[in-house]
Design an enzyme around this catalytic site. Structure first.
Site, PDB file in Angstrom:
ATOM      1  N   SER A  75       0.810  -1.219   0.000  1.00 39.24           N
ATOM      2  CA  SER A  75       0.000   0.000   0.000  1.00 39.24           C
ATOM      3  C   SER A  75       0.843   1.269   0.000  1.00 39.24           C
ATOM      4  O   SER A  75       0.293   2.365   0.094  1.00 39.24           O
ATOM      5  CB  SER A  75      -0.945  -0.005   1.201  1.00 39.24           C
ATOM      6  OG  SER A  75      -0.224  -0.193   2.378  1.00 39.24           O
ATOM      7  N   THR A 194      -1.976   3.290   4.211  1.00 43.38           N
ATOM      8  CA  THR A 194      -1.081   4.453   4.154  1.00 43.38           C
ATOM      9  C   THR A 194      -0.173   4.589   5.370  1.00 43.38           C
ATOM     10  O   THR A 194      -0.614   4.363   6.495  1.00 43.38           O
ATOM     11  CB  THR A 194      -1.982   5.699   4.089  1.00 43.38           C
ATOM     12  OG1 THR A 194      -2.740   5.623   2.904  1.00 43.38           O
ATOM     13  CG2 THR A 194      -1.209   6.978   4.151  1.00 43.38           C
ATOM     14  N   THR A 212       1.594   6.893   0.213  1.00 42.96           N
ATOM     15  CA  THR A 212       0.674   5.789  -0.077  1.00 42.96           C
ATOM     16  C   THR A 212       0.619   5.480  -1.568  1.00 42.96           C
ATOM     17  O   THR A 212       0.940   6.342  -2.395  1.00 42.96           O
ATOM     18  CB  THR A 212      -0.748   6.165   0.397  1.00 42.96           C
ATOM     19  OG1 THR A 212      -1.601   5.027   0.312  1.00 42.96           O
ATOM     20  CG2 THR A 212      -1.353   7.278  -0.437  1.00 42.96           C
ATOM     21  N   ARG A 222      -7.198   8.695  -9.985  1.00 45.17           N
ATOM     22  CA  ARG A 222      -7.795   8.959  -8.672  1.00 45.17           C
ATOM     23  C   ARG A 222      -6.710   9.410  -7.683  1.00 45.17           C
ATOM     24  O   ARG A 222      -5.643   8.822  -7.583  1.00 45.17           O
ATOM     25  CB  ARG A 222      -8.474   7.693  -8.154  1.00 45.17           C
ATOM     26  CG  ARG A 222      -9.146   7.827  -6.789  1.00 45.17           C
ATOM     27  CD  ARG A 222      -8.261   7.389  -5.652  1.00 45.17           C
ATOM     28  NE  ARG A 222      -8.942   7.427  -4.369  1.00 45.17           N
ATOM     29  CZ  ARG A 222      -8.340   7.245  -3.199  1.00 45.17           C
ATOM     30  NH1 ARG A 222      -7.045   7.012  -3.145  1.00 45.17           N
ATOM     31  NH2 ARG A 222      -9.021   7.297  -2.080  1.00 45.17           N
ATOM     32  N   THR A 245      -5.664   7.775   7.747  1.00 44.37           N
ATOM     33  CA  THR A 245      -5.615   6.578   6.911  1.00 44.37           C
ATOM     34  C   THR A 245      -7.054   6.120   6.692  1.00 44.37           C
ATOM     35  O   THR A 245      -7.942   6.482   7.449  1.00 44.37           O
ATOM     36  CB  THR A 245      -4.760   5.475   7.582  1.00 44.37           C
ATOM     37  OG1 THR A 245      -4.655   4.352   6.711  1.00 44.37           O
ATOM     38  CG2 THR A 245      -5.349   5.025   8.908  1.00 44.37           C
ATOM     39  N   GLY A 246      -7.256   5.359   5.645  1.00 46.39           N
ATOM     40  CA  GLY A 246      -8.609   4.903   5.359  1.00 46.39           C
ATOM     41  C   GLY A 246      -9.108   5.466   4.039  1.00 46.39           C
ATOM     42  O   GLY A 246      -8.311   5.839   3.179  1.00 46.39           O
TER      43      GLY A 246
HETATM   44  C1  SD4 Z   1      -6.224   6.932   0.162  1.00 49.99           C
HETATM   45  N1  SD4 Z   1      -6.033   7.183   2.544  1.00 49.99           N
HETATM   46  O1  SD4 Z   1      -5.628   7.025  -0.895  1.00 49.99           O
HETATM   47  C2  SD4 Z   1      -5.430   6.595   1.386  1.00 49.99           C
HETATM   48  C3  SD4 Z   1      -5.226   5.123   1.408  1.00 49.99           C
HETATM   49  C4  SD4 Z   1      -5.458   4.459   2.668  1.00 49.99           C
HETATM   50  O2  SD4 Z   1      -6.585   2.789   3.605  1.00 49.99           O
HETATM   51  O3  SD4 Z   1      -5.110   4.883   3.720  1.00 49.99           O
HETATM   52  N2  SD4 Z   1      -6.145   3.376   2.546  1.00 49.99           N
HETATM   53  O4  SD4 Z   1      -7.443   7.054   0.257  1.00 49.99           O
END
Ligand code: SD4
Length: 335
Positions: A75, A194, A212, A222, A245-246
């Site tokens: 990731s 991330t 990330t 995106r 994160t998320g």
């Molecule tokens: C995103 N926040 O690109 C980042 C990726 C991530 O869990 O943290 N995913 O949306």
């Protein structure tokens, strides 16, 4: 026309800001925190800088570079899962206590987006470079373009193509937060997210970095929250720093990291600020929040740390003078 008295007040306020150096050495306890358990290794690299009296900005960059080269981490950086068309495209941002910041988005072929982000900050009058322009800048700065898609990530992508389903899902058993279903590689218990890293150095200087490959199998082009200053990362040397994160779309919607820092400015502890920012998402988007994950991590100028997430499963790593490899489970709205 402003009144003389108003001008006087404004001048006083600005003088206060100008006098603020962003350093809180008298009360600071140096600390580094990073999202997820792979943050332990990032923290170690950052702590090596901090313990030698170094600058928090150098520390967070050093920390962020660790998962960027870790091919077991799908990731961040090299070996990050690609977009739905098979391109590894990376997002990163960095910010210091003096309000300086730099970021890159949708950057391909460069292993260390965080270091390119730092050069955007230091060598250009801009904050954010994207796509082909970011790559051109990186090459001009001496970075070597490479293929970042590893055979393992390519195999996972091809596996995903068989169904090509794209719906966010929460699963606390396997760390899939923020990824599409199908991003789970069978048997892969380390499908992390991330890296957001925040550091307070011995001189009381705060910095943060975020890096990330974004959501696995995302649409080409995106961009998530991570390279958006105020969303995936924010630092105010007088108050604190936050990262997230998320699912980045949800974090962009509520200017998440900026919100956390502003709540700390209003007197909330890092913990209270993270909880309030998460709750704002949950209250505004109750249906969506049932299945998606967002986690915030925050650090204030005293070295106090807070974290909170929508779903269970979010952990962060903390490193300070007493413990170097502590992993802490964040509290969450849903369990
Ligand atoms: C995103 N926040 O690109 C980042 C990726 C991530 O869990 O943290 N995913 O949306």
């Amino acid at each position: 026309m402003p009144h003389r008295r108003d001008l006087f007040k404004t001048t006083l306020a600005l003088a206060g800001l100008a006098g603020a150096t962003g350093a809180h050495a008298a009360t600071a306890k140096p600390v580094v925190v990073s999202t997820w358990d792979f943050g332990v290794a990032a923290n170690q690299a950052a702590w090596d800088v901090i313990k030698g009296g170094g600058y928090a900005l150098d520390a967070v960059e050093a920390g962020a570079r660790i998962p960027e080269v870790d091919v077991k981490n799908h990731s961040v950086g090299r070996a990050g899962y690609p977009d739905r068309d098979g391109h590894v495209s990376l997002d990163a941002s960095i910010m210091d206590e003096k309000w300086r910041c730099g970021a890159v988005a949708a950057l391909e072929h460069i292993e260390h987006p965080i270091s390119v982000a730092r050069l955007v900050m230091e060598k250009t009058p801009h904050v954010l470079l994207v796509g082909a322009g970011a790559l051109q800048f990186a090459i001009e700065q001496g970075f070597k373009p490479e293929e970042l898609l590893t055979p393992e990530s390519e195999a996972a992508w091809k596996d995903w193509l068989k169904t090509a389903k794209y719906e966010p899902v929460a699963n606390s058993e396997v760390s899939t937060y923020g990824h599409a279903p199908g991003s789970i590689v069978p048997g892969d218990k380390h499908n992390h997210d991330t890296l957001g890293i925040l550091a307070l150095d011995q001189q009381g200087r705060l910095s943060g970095a975020c890096t990330t490959s974004g959501m696995a199998w995302k649409l080409r082009g995106r961009v998530g929250d991570s390279p958006i200053v105020g969303a995936g990362l924010y630092v105010d040397g007088e108050v604190g720093a936050a990262t997230s994160t998320g699912v980045g779309e949800e974090v962009i919607r509520n200017a998440g990291s900026f919100l956390v820092v502003e709540l700390m400015r209003q007197g909330r502890s890092p913990q209270q600020a993270c909880e309030e920012a998460v709750m704002r998402i949950v209250l505004r988007r109750p249906e969506a929040a049932k299945t998606l994950q967002v986690g915030f991590l925050a650090l204030n100028t005293k070295g106090d740390v807070g974290a909170f997430a929508i779903q269970t499963g979010f952990v962060y790593a903390q490193c300070d003078g007493t413990q170097t490899d502590r992993v802490v489970a964040s509290k969450s709205v849903f369990s």
